[in-house]
Motif scaffolding. Sequence first.
Motif, PDB file in Angstrom:
ATOM      1  N   SER A  92     -61.346  37.171 -61.163  1.00  0.00           N
ATOM      2  CA  SER A  92     -62.372  37.963 -61.845  1.00  0.00           C
ATOM      3  C   SER A  92     -61.701  38.799 -62.926  1.00  0.00           C
ATOM      4  N   ARG A 102     -68.291  42.123 -66.293  1.00  0.00           N
ATOM      5  CA  ARG A 102     -67.296  41.465 -65.455  1.00  0.00           C
ATOM      6  C   ARG A 102     -67.839  40.126 -64.970  1.00  0.00           C
ATOM      7  N   VAL A 106     -62.628  41.219 -66.912  1.00  0.00           N
ATOM      8  CA  VAL A 106     -63.532  41.808 -67.901  1.00  0.00           C
ATOM      9  C   VAL A 106     -63.781  40.785 -69.000  1.00  0.00           C
ATOM     10  N   SER A 117     -72.014  42.882 -63.433  1.00  0.00           N
ATOM     11  CA  SER A 117     -71.057  41.986 -62.799  1.00  0.00           C
ATOM     12  C   SER A 117     -71.751  40.709 -62.350  1.00  0.00           C
TER      13      SER A 117
END
Length: 236
Positions: free
Chosen positions: A9, A28, A11, A56
């Motif tokens: 994971s 994200r 940005v 996210s």
Amino acid sequence: MTVPNVLLSGVVGSTAYGLAHEGSDIDRLGMFAAPTETLHGLHRPKESHVTTAPDSTLHEAAKWCRLALGGNPTAMELAWLPAELYEVRTPLGDELIGLRTSFLSAKRVRDAYLGYATQQFRRLENRDDGSFSADTRKRTAKHARHLKRLCHQGLELYATGRLTIRLENPQEFRDFGEQVAADAAAARPVMAHYEKAFDETRTALPDQPDEAAVEAWLLRVRAHFYASAPASSDAR
């Protein structure tokens, strides 16, 4: 949101491109592995977990692979981020980064990147020119920036087999956004330029992705997260 077994994971979005400004959201994107045994029951686990504030998105490994094999520009970013933008990076995630070119194919990359850019272009063409509100101008500039970015990054990927997430000259894209916010017609020649460039560029990509390599990785993920169910107390 707490999702177990996150493999990779980081940005993404405007921050990753170098287009963020004061007050920009931080987006994200990540990938997780569902416990293998849950894939065999009556009810399959969720394939995506999406939250806002913070923004996210986490896709299950198989779904992410399907998206990337289709050339999805948003999904593709996860495998090409600058190292400092990764927040979770596991050995299986590193394996995925190592085979990222296996997901690529000429037609799917072209269709996906130009397709998404065309969606942005249609939003610009359909803009209500009777409204000159600050919000309308802001949305128009954003759509224009992403139209040009998608074309620019897609053409690079199509021509070289590499994807550079951080833009070399972000100001060029900001300026274009402002031009289109003032006159939506300014987007038309840019779109035409990139359509012609795709037609005239010799691609470095294969006709088909290497699905066998992707499948082999996914099976390693399933094996890693397999846990046999505990024996029944009635077992003889």
